[in-house]
Design a protein around this motif. Sequence first.
Motif, PDB file in Angstrom:
ATOM      1  N   TRP A 120       0.817  -1.212   0.000  1.00 46.23           N
ATOM      2  CA  TRP A 120       0.000   0.000   0.000  1.00 46.23           C
ATOM      3  C   TRP A 120       0.850   1.260   0.000  1.00 46.23           C
ATOM      4  O   TRP A 120       0.420   2.290  -0.518  1.00 46.23           O
ATOM      5  N   MET A 121       2.046   1.190   0.546  1.00 42.65           N
ATOM      6  CA  MET A 121       2.972   2.318   0.411  1.00 42.65           C
ATOM      7  C   MET A 121       3.401   2.464  -1.044  1.00 42.65           C
ATOM      8  O   MET A 121       3.514   3.578  -1.560  1.00 42.65           O
ATOM      9  N   SER A 122       3.652   1.356  -1.701  1.00 41.22           N
ATOM     10  CA  SER A 122       4.036   1.403  -3.122  1.00 41.22           C
ATOM     11  C   SER A 122       2.906   1.976  -3.974  1.00 41.22           C
ATOM     12  O   SER A 122       3.151   2.749  -4.907  1.00 41.22           O
ATOM     13  N   ILE A 123       1.654   1.600  -3.669  1.00 40.01           N
ATOM     14  CA  ILE A 123       0.517   2.128  -4.416  1.00 40.01           C
ATOM     15  C   ILE A 123       0.397   3.639  -4.206  1.00 40.01           C
ATOM     16  O   ILE A 123       0.171   4.397  -5.157  1.00 40.01           O
ATOM     17  N   ALA A 124       0.545   4.079  -2.956  1.00 41.67           N
ATOM     18  CA  ALA A 124       0.487   5.518  -2.675  1.00 41.67           C
ATOM     19  C   ALA A 124       1.609   6.249  -3.390  1.00 41.67           C
ATOM     20  O   ALA A 124       1.405   7.356  -3.930  1.00 41.67           O
ATOM     21  N   LEU A 125       2.803   5.656  -3.429  1.00 40.27           N
ATOM     22  CA  LEU A 125       3.922   6.269  -4.143  1.00 40.27           C
ATOM     23  C   LEU A 125       3.622   6.355  -5.633  1.00 40.27           C
ATOM     24  O   LEU A 125       3.905   7.382  -6.276  1.00 40.27           O
ATOM     25  N   LEU A 126       3.051   5.310  -6.192  1.00 39.40           N
ATOM     26  CA  LEU A 126       2.692   5.328  -7.611  1.00 39.40           C
ATOM     27  C   LEU A 126       1.694   6.443  -7.904  1.00 39.40           C
ATOM     28  O   LEU A 126       1.823   7.174  -8.901  1.00 39.40           O
ATOM     29  N   LEU A 127       0.706   6.601  -7.030  1.00 37.37           N
ATOM     30  CA  LEU A 127      -0.264   7.685  -7.196  1.00 37.37           C
ATOM     31  C   LEU A 127       0.424   9.048  -7.105  1.00 37.37           C
ATOM     32  O   LEU A 127       0.066   9.990  -7.826  1.00 37.37           O
ATOM     33  N   GLY A 128       1.393   9.158  -6.213  1.00 39.24           N
ATOM     34  CA  GLY A 128       2.136  10.412  -6.105  1.00 39.24           C
ATOM     35  C   GLY A 128       2.873  10.748  -7.384  1.00 39.24           C
ATOM     36  O   GLY A 128       2.958  11.926  -7.776  1.00 39.24           O
ATOM     37  N   ILE A 129       3.413   9.725  -8.047  1.00 35.44           N
ATOM     38  CA  ILE A 129       4.101   9.954  -9.318  1.00 35.44           C
ATOM     39  C   ILE A 129       3.093  10.324 -10.409  1.00 35.44           C
ATOM     40  O   ILE A 129       3.337  11.211 -11.239  1.00 35.44           O
TER      41      ILE A 129
END
Length: 623
Positions: A365-374
């Motif tokens: 879920w941290m990776s998903i949030a990071l992807l959304l940030g990008i």
Amino acid sequence: MIAVPGLLTGLALGLRGWTLAGLAPLLSYAIGGLTGPWAAAMGLPFNTLTYAIATVLFAGVAFGIRRLTVRRWPHEPAPKLWDLRGHLAIGACLVIAVVAGMYAITRGLGTLDALPQGFDAVYHGNAVRYIADTGDGSLFGTGTVNWYGDAFPVFYPNAYHLLSALIYQISGASIPATLDANMLLLPILLALALIALVREFRGRAALAGAVALVSVAPVFGIYESLTGGQLLPFALGNALTPLAAVALNRYLNRVALDTGFLMVLAAVGLLCVHSSTLFGGILFAGPLLVQRWVKNWRGIGRDLLALLPIAVVSVLVAWLQLFGALGLATSQVPYWGWPSEWRATDALGALLGFQHKLEAHPQVWMSIALLLGIVFFRKAGAMRWIGLSAGVTGLFYVVVSSDDSRLVMALSRPWWDDPWRLMTLASLALTVLAAHGLAETQAWLRDRLPWVRERFVATAALSAVVFLGFVAASNGLYAKANGDIVRTGFHQNDVAYQRVTPLEQTAIEELGKLVKPGQWVMNDRSDGSAWSYALTGVRTVAAHFDPMFPPSDADLLAKHFREYETNPAVRAAVQRLNIHWLILGRPEPGAKYSIGLQGLSDGAPFLKEVYRNQDSVIYQLNR
């Protein structure tokens, strides 16, 4: 100790609100970190009185500078950014984050006076006790607990130890409890620093709330540094690192005496906590300059000229720390660095998956949030520089993790060429990007639902769904999993891997009851007795597990102590150190006693047994 001096100085400088709350701890460490060494240079002790006097002086100077600045160079106050409802929402997110972070750390500790089992933890424990007992706030004093006499003098930045010593004195808690309490503060220090960062760059309240939540989730953001109490000053410095960008931006946007004074205190405070923290602050905040200069390349000269006096003043007030660090870097202490961890692609995957070597699963879920940030990066506005910061620190970690060349080792020396530390540094910018992803997801949904956009209650409900949904999906911000990582350094459930077993602690406490003031104790580096000074105030010949550059007397005794009856040199060393006792604990797995202590666990004619349990034995020396 950590809040009040910085709050007073920050208030005097005109700081308010979240900016004040975030910067106050850093200002306190700057005040304490400067006061200790300079007081020692003047022959004064570091204690609550000198710290209080220094606080008054710093706050007074800040007040005078602020008054002079406002009077001679008036400026318009910054426009209001968040309303009361926004502040309350941010506060709610902060509470959730702090509860999750403190729960994870407490879960890892097991008890609030758990003794850290890491290699360097004993140095921090002994250092805190040394300052509390002696009042010596110098930058070389803490090392004399183990490197005394003719040993090589060891430099260590000591702001962490200075304030911890006062906390230990005032609270009456044990040294382990003092170290553990400092660990428990890290989630709130990091969350406040990141909120202050968002506030400085005029981000939305949703981003400030999101960054508070996300800050305590990455396993390598806080928790890996706490395994065994190994990197306590580094972990503290990393939590304060985002404030470098806050101070830098405030100064460059309004070059004046008051913002300059804040900039100096921020830079010096980072240096006083740990040498690598200042370099980390430069890596983290440096991209801010790039963003400024891309927008206005004509401002490059102005900014560099404005930063010149900051550098000069910082060198003058912190030259003890700077020359100590430079002296260590050019000394005879060997620098081998750490071996590379894995290939560059694997390192990149670990970084983006928020999964290091100790974790069984990536933090998806941290990776998903990071992807959304990008995905939503173009909406970052004044904080677009954080993308470059993530790229610089992330790339640095990947290179160090996969390359053992001399150039890489030289560039990463402030972090001892340690991939773990650089991964922790990279987590800061990644955390902000992930928080941006959550905040912009909330904004994207809001803008596509007109009935939500037009009603505050509906907007608040949508924010709660997005943010609390992330908390729930991540199993409480990964609190249990992160706590299990912290636990690996305390070995609460596996005594076989403890450097200091509970029975060894019991023996050390008994030793404290037997030893008279001024008497020393012979011991071995391979067992838990190196903690004796921190736990009881009893000086031992070996006060660290590190065998590098031992004092000549310690080296002699480690090799020949069993020859006490027949070797005049051994008896002379015993006399010089005033040794009256011997304690032998359980060597750590795979280690043996030094040759001079082998064969003594069952006694010798010159030893009288006075205490024994399953892991330890104490002898009185028949002198």
